[in-house]
Design an enzyme around this catalytic site. Structure first.
Site, PDB file in Angstrom:
ATOM      1  CB  SER A 142       1.211   4.682  -4.665  1.00  0.00           C
ATOM      2  OG  SER A 142      -0.220   4.689  -3.881  1.00  0.00           O
ATOM      3  CE1 TYR A 155       3.268   0.017  -1.712  1.00  0.00           C
ATOM      4  CE2 TYR A 155       1.658   1.890  -1.745  1.00  0.00           C
ATOM      5  CZ  TYR A 155       2.452   0.583  -2.559  1.00  0.00           C
ATOM      6  OH  TYR A 155       1.863   0.509  -3.665  1.00  0.00           O
ATOM      7  CE  LYS A 159       4.792   1.994  -4.757  1.00  0.00           C
ATOM      8  NZ  LYS A 159       5.378   1.398  -5.924  1.00  0.00           N
TER       9      LYS A 159
END
Length: 249
Positions: A142, A155, A159
């Protein structure tokens, strides 16, 4: 240039919808056979019905489970006789907020699926199939891996770890296996559907639109193909220009 994956076999995790489903579309269209992986069989069955008979198989698995990873790779070899491409696409985000407020169980779940999962699935693919024949691993990261954020703190941390893992595994598995990554920006998926300012965000992008799953799938096709045969260890940002910053002054 027409990208081809004829006679290749791929595993795609998180394959029943969104970016994963679009990658299956691209791979099947390029001649590959695909093992579609997701947690829930009903969604997989519906998605698989759209493809020609024999081009896909389905396997219900938790992307964070070592046992499921081994079973899926073994089933792929039984069904298709080989494995050439692994796409680590499945991800989760059970928590929205800053790093200081996340609970232990939420943190563990995020790391289990987003960070530990891709390593485990790559280990399984390597040990059972890719070690002797070579192949490609595509990790879906991401743009959040390269920036801080208030709501997606952990999150994005997971990533960022995946981006580094892509580099590390590319070094370890060369020259037989290439390991590459994609860092999508804002893409029209179920995760983005909760946003209320999509049009505003799109207008702020240099290319004036948010991404479609096919935008990421097209890059995943290129990276898995022989056209990218001298590319490994890199994570390619595909974000409509969102990461561009004009010089001040």
């Amino acid at each position: 240039m027409r990208l081809q994956l004829e006679d290749k076999v791929a595993i795609v995790t998180g394959a029943s919808r969104g970016i994963g489903r679009a990658i299956v579309d691209a791979y099947v269209g390029a001649g590959a056979r695909v093992m579609m992986v997701s947690r829930k069989m009903p969604g997989l069955a519906v998605a698989a019905a759209a493809y020609p008979e024999g081009s896909v198989e389905v396997f219900a698995a938790n992307a964070g489970s070592p046992e499921d990873a081994v079973a899926c790779v073994e089933r792929t070899l039984q069904r298709f006789g080989r494995l050439d491409i692994l796409v680590n696409n499945a991800a989760t985000n059970p928590y929205y907020g800053g790093a200081m407020d996340i609970g232990v169980s939420q943190f563990d779940k995020t790391i289990e699926v987003n960070q530990r999962g891709p390593l485990i699935w790559t280990q399984c693919a390597w040990r059972h199939a890719l070690y002797g024949t070579g192949g490609v691993v595509v990790n879906i990261a991401s743009v959040g891996a390269f920036r801080t954020a208030e709501g997606l703190a952990v999150y994005n941390m997971s990533k960022a770890a995946l981006v580094h893992m892509t580099q590390q595994l590319a070094y370890e598995l060369a020259p037989g296996v290439r390991v590459v990554g994609i860092a999508p920006g804002l893409v029209e998926t179920s995760m983005a559907s909760s946003l209320t300012d999509i049009d505003k965000r799109a207008a702020q992008l240099p290319l004036k639109r948010i991404g479609q799953p096919s935008d990421i799938a097209n890059m995943a096709l290129f990276l898995a193909s022989d056209a990218a045969s001298w590319l490994t260890g890199q994570t390619i940002v595909v974000d409509g220009g969102a990461s561009l910053r004009p010089l001040s002054g």
